[in-house]
Each structure stands twice: as structure tokens, then as C-alpha cells.
Design a protein around this motif. Structure first.
Motif, PDB file in Angstrom:
ATOM      1  N   THR A 136      42.418  22.545   0.012  1.00 28.50           N
ATOM      2  CA  THR A 136      42.043  23.727  -0.762  1.00 28.50           C
ATOM      3  C   THR A 136      41.886  23.409  -2.250  1.00 28.50           C
ATOM      4  O   THR A 136      42.529  22.515  -2.789  1.00 28.50           O
ATOM      5  CB  THR A 136      43.080  24.852  -0.600  1.00 28.50           C
ATOM      6  OG1 THR A 136      44.333  24.438  -1.162  1.00 28.50           O
ATOM      7  CG2 THR A 136      43.267  25.218   0.865  1.00 28.50           C
ATOM      8  N   GLN A 146      38.221  30.951  -1.747  1.00 31.94           N
ATOM      9  CA  GLN A 146      38.816  29.907  -0.920  1.00 31.94           C
ATOM     10  C   GLN A 146      39.119  30.426   0.486  1.00 31.94           C
ATOM     11  O   GLN A 146      38.867  29.749   1.480  1.00 31.94           O
ATOM     12  CB  GLN A 146      40.102  29.391  -1.560  1.00 31.94           C
ATOM     13  CG  GLN A 146      40.810  28.315  -0.760  1.00 31.94           C
ATOM     14  CD  GLN A 146      40.003  27.045  -0.642  1.00 31.94           C
ATOM     15  OE1 GLN A 146      39.963  26.239  -1.570  1.00 31.94           O
ATOM     16  NE2 GLN A 146      39.340  26.838   0.498  1.00 31.94           N
ATOM     17  N   LEU A 147      39.652  31.632   0.584  1.00 36.04           N
ATOM     18  CA  LEU A 147      39.961  32.184   1.898  1.00 36.04           C
ATOM     19  C   LEU A 147      38.692  32.446   2.703  1.00 36.04           C
ATOM     20  O   LEU A 147      38.666  32.245   3.922  1.00 36.04           O
ATOM     21  CB  LEU A 147      40.783  33.466   1.747  1.00 36.04           C
ATOM     22  CG  LEU A 147      42.210  33.266   1.206  1.00 36.04           C
ATOM     23  CD1 LEU A 147      42.878  34.618   0.965  1.00 36.04           C
ATOM     24  CD2 LEU A 147      43.042  32.419   2.165  1.00 36.04           C
ATOM     25  N   LEU A 150      37.639  29.124   3.929  1.00 35.29           N
ATOM     26  CA  LEU A 150      38.539  28.716   5.010  1.00 35.29           C
ATOM     27  C   LEU A 150      38.149  29.400   6.315  1.00 35.29           C
ATOM     28  O   LEU A 150      38.088  28.751   7.372  1.00 35.29           O
ATOM     29  CB  LEU A 150      39.985  29.052   4.640  1.00 35.29           C
ATOM     30  CG  LEU A 150      41.044  28.811   5.713  1.00 35.29           C
ATOM     31  CD1 LEU A 150      41.086  27.346   6.131  1.00 35.29           C
ATOM     32  CD2 LEU A 150      42.422  29.258   5.220  1.00 35.29           C
ATOM     33  N   ILE A 163      47.111  22.819   2.031  1.00 34.57           N
ATOM     34  CA  ILE A 163      47.128  23.857   1.000  1.00 34.57           C
ATOM     35  C   ILE A 163      47.649  23.206  -0.272  1.00 34.57           C
ATOM     36  O   ILE A 163      48.839  22.958  -0.429  1.00 34.57           O
ATOM     37  CB  ILE A 163      48.007  25.046   1.437  1.00 34.57           C
ATOM     38  CG1 ILE A 163      47.491  25.595   2.767  1.00 34.57           C
ATOM     39  CG2 ILE A 163      48.011  26.130   0.368  1.00 34.57           C
ATOM     40  CD1 ILE A 163      48.495  26.445   3.513  1.00 34.57           C
ATOM     41  N   SER A 180      46.598  31.512   4.209  1.00 36.60           N
ATOM     42  CA  SER A 180      45.934  30.349   4.808  1.00 36.60           C
ATOM     43  C   SER A 180      46.614  29.941   6.103  1.00 36.60           C
ATOM     44  O   SER A 180      45.945  29.636   7.103  1.00 36.60           O
ATOM     45  CB  SER A 180      45.939  29.172   3.826  1.00 36.60           C
ATOM     46  OG  SER A 180      45.184  29.459   2.673  1.00 36.60           O
ATOM     47  N   CYS A 184      44.935  29.794   9.779  1.00 40.59           N
ATOM     48  CA  CYS A 184      44.930  28.547  10.552  1.00 40.59           C
ATOM     49  C   CYS A 184      45.543  28.750  11.928  1.00 40.59           C
ATOM     50  O   CYS A 184      44.985  28.325  12.944  1.00 40.59           O
ATOM     51  CB  CYS A 184      45.686  27.460   9.790  1.00 40.59           C
ATOM     52  SG  CYS A 184      44.802  26.796   8.371  1.00 40.59           S
ATOM     53  N   ALA A 191      48.379  23.607   9.474  1.00 37.33           N
ATOM     54  CA  ALA A 191      48.365  23.827   8.037  1.00 37.33           C
ATOM     55  C   ALA A 191      49.584  23.149   7.422  1.00 37.33           C
ATOM     56  O   ALA A 191      50.705  23.345   7.894  1.00 37.33           O
ATOM     57  CB  ALA A 191      48.380  25.321   7.713  1.00 37.33           C
TER      58      ALA A 191
END
Length: 315
Positions: A136, A146-147, A150, A163, A180, A184, A191
Motif C-alpha cells: 500500500t 488506496q481502498l 485494493l 499494509i 484493508s 483481504c 494481509a
């Protein structure tokens, strides 16, 4: 004193990801145990040459491409064995059990045969490790972006996320980590949290990713299912091996925006630095998904990417 034996071992994979195991014959040590095919390296023979020869003799197949992977040592009652594992993704012929009692195609996540030969057992966890790691960079693009990236990457197949974002404010970093990890896990992905064991535990992550400076200070492995580390030197990599970490990252391999002005160590140096290590090593630094075959040809388990890891189809 036990004699030392060099062995070449093959992780022979099919397109569906299954790999081949053979059951040891009744007249051998550990009869009935399952193993990765291969055999002893003869004097004057390279491990790669031994692999090609043994697979022809044991299975009746011709190796087209075998990538160096990891090297593990094991003390048996009769010998000190060093196993050079190669990943064999291309071959010709049909595998036949010329020396084994049986052959089976297996998955690391759902092994249906047992017992495994003791030296081969740890390899199964390494085979569960995905080949692409997304790292990230929410501090650069924002948490919401970012999310969203993802979500897209997970939908495209990404199954391993680090992360990072150590410069975010504590509350923002916890938000990023918690959301996150949830995303995942909803996709069956792993993660790991960079550098902060308390945060990793608090958000229910699968593991901890150590920075090189942290790695140098540790005398024992942190208590997480998955632990890896960022490495820059052979000494870093050997420290990760002593702690029995699950993986390492090494780079930058190519020039990257994260390290402006650095030319990268190059593939030749990557290969030399990672030879004969007992854990998988990801290449990082200026890499894209199109570099995967090159990376694995030089002994990398796969690639890790901070920028190009998002929005590309993972594998």
C-alpha cells in the motif's frame, strides 16, 4: 558424523497450480512417505543437471524449464541432506512412477496424502504463499483511493497485501489497516502489517512484515502465522533465514520512484544474493506483472510492487 548429501528436488506444477508428489517405495528409507521427486547430485554435477537427469530416470519426463527456488537442510538419522528445490513449470512426457509406489497431484492448501517426508514438509507452507504482493501507498494517494485500488486488485486476483504507510497518523493508519484486512479476508487473501506488531494483532492481520532495521534487532521470530522482512543485503537475508521467517523482500531490483537516483541492483545481483536460502524471496523495485517470468527465472518466488501492484491482474 552424518555424511552430507546434496539433493535436487522438483516442484512440478500443472497450469491449475497442483504439484506432483511421489510415495517412497518399500525398500527405501522412510518407506511410504511422500516427497517431491528428485535425487542425489553426483560428484561434478550441478544441481540443475541432477534434476534434469533424475526426472528423466524417475518419472520419464524431459525438463524444458526449471527455475531455482529455495534450498533447505535437514538432519536425518543416516545423512545431513541439503535439498535444492527447483520449480518445474515446463516439461514434456507423461509422469510415470518408475521408482515411486504411487504419484499424486496435490494442492498445498488441501493435501490429501500423508505422511510427508520431514525435509519436504516446510515446503508446503512456502507453496501457499501467493506470487504477487501489493504494497500500500495510501500516504501518497489517500486512504479512499488506496481502498478502491485494493478492491479492484482483490477482484482481479491479488491474494497478498502488505499494509505499509508508516508515515500516516496513528488513527488513519489503523483505519487503513482494519479496512484493508477485512477486505483481504473477504477474498481469502493474506494481509500483513508493516513494522507494528501491536497494530497487526489489533486488526487481526495474518502476519507482520519487518523493516530491515527491526530485523537486525531481533533474536527470535515474532509470534505471527506469517512473518517476512524487507532486506537489502545478504546479511539481512541470512538474518531472516536464522529467524525462520516465511519470506523476504529484496530490492530495489530496477530503478523506482520510491528510491529516486538509485539504479537498482539488477537481476544478476538479485540471483547471487538469494542463492541457497531456505525461504522464498520476492523481488521488489520498479517491477510489473510482466516481469514475473523474468523474476522467477532468477530465483524469485514472485514480485512485490508499491505502485504497479494496483489495478493489474494479479497471479
Amino acid at each position: 558424523m552424518r555424511k552430507r548429501v546434496e539433493v535436487a528436488a522438483a516442484v512440478i506444477t500443472r497450469p491449475d497450480g497442483r504439484f506432483l508428489l511421489g510415495q517412497r517405495a518399500p525398500d527405501t528409507f522412510y518407506a511410504g512417505y511422500w516427497e517431491f521427486p528428485g535425487g542425489k547430485v553426483e560428484p561434478g554435477e550441478s544441481a540443475h543437471a541432477a534434476l534434469v537427469r533424475e526426472l528423466e530416470e524417475e518419472l520419464g519426463i524431459t525438463v524444458k524449464r526449471a527455475n531455482p527456488w529455495i534450498t533447505r537442510e535437514h538432519l536425518y538419522e543416516h545423512a545431513h541432506v541439503r535439498l535444492h528445490f527447483f520449480e518445474v513449470a515446463e516439461w514434456s512426457g507423461t509422469p510415470n512412477d518408475h521408482v515411486h509406489s504411487a504419484l499424486e497431484w496435490q494442492q498445498a492448501e488441501a493435501l490429501s496424502v500423508s505422511p510427508m517426508l520431514p525435509a519436504n514438509g516446510p515446503i508446503l507452507k512456502s507453496l501457499r504463499l501467493p506470487r504477487t504482493m501489493g504494497v500500500t501507498h495510501a500516504a501518497e494517494i489517500g486512504i479512499d483511493a488506496q481502498l478502491a485500488a485494493l478492491d479492484a486488485a482483490l477482484a482481479a486476483g491479488l491474494r497478498l497485501v502488505q499494509i505499509r504507510d508508516v508515515t500516516l497518523a496513528p488513527e488513519a493508519r489503523e483505519q487503513l489497516a482494519r479496512e484493508s484486512v477485512a477486505r483481504c479476508h473477504a477474498h481469502g487473501a493474506l494481509a500483513v502489517v508493516n513494522g507494528d506488531a501491536a497494530l497487526a494483532a489489533a486488526v487481526g492481520s495474518d502476519g507482520l512484515h519487518l523493516r530491515a532495521a527491526q530485523l537486525a534487532e531481533l533474536s527470535e521470530r515474532p509470534a505471527f502465522d506469517w512473518v517476512g522482512a524487507s532486506c537489502h543485503t545478504r546479511a539481512d537475508l541470512e538474518a531472516a533465514a536464522r529467524l525462520e521467517l516465511d519470506y523476504a523482500l529484496l530490492g530495489p531490483v530496477l530503478p523506482t520512484a520510491t528510491h529516486p537516483g538509485a539504479s537498482g541492483i539488477g537481476w544478476g545481483a538479485f540471483h547471487m544474493l538469494t542463492r541457497d536460502l531456505p525461504m522464498p524471496v520476492f523481488a521488489i523495485g520498479g517491477l510489473k506483472s510482466t516481469d514475473m517470468d523474468t523474476a522467477r527465472g532468477y530465483g524469485a518466488h514472485g514480485i512485490a510492487a508499491i505502485r504497479s501492484g494496483w489495478g493489474e491482474t494479479a497471479r
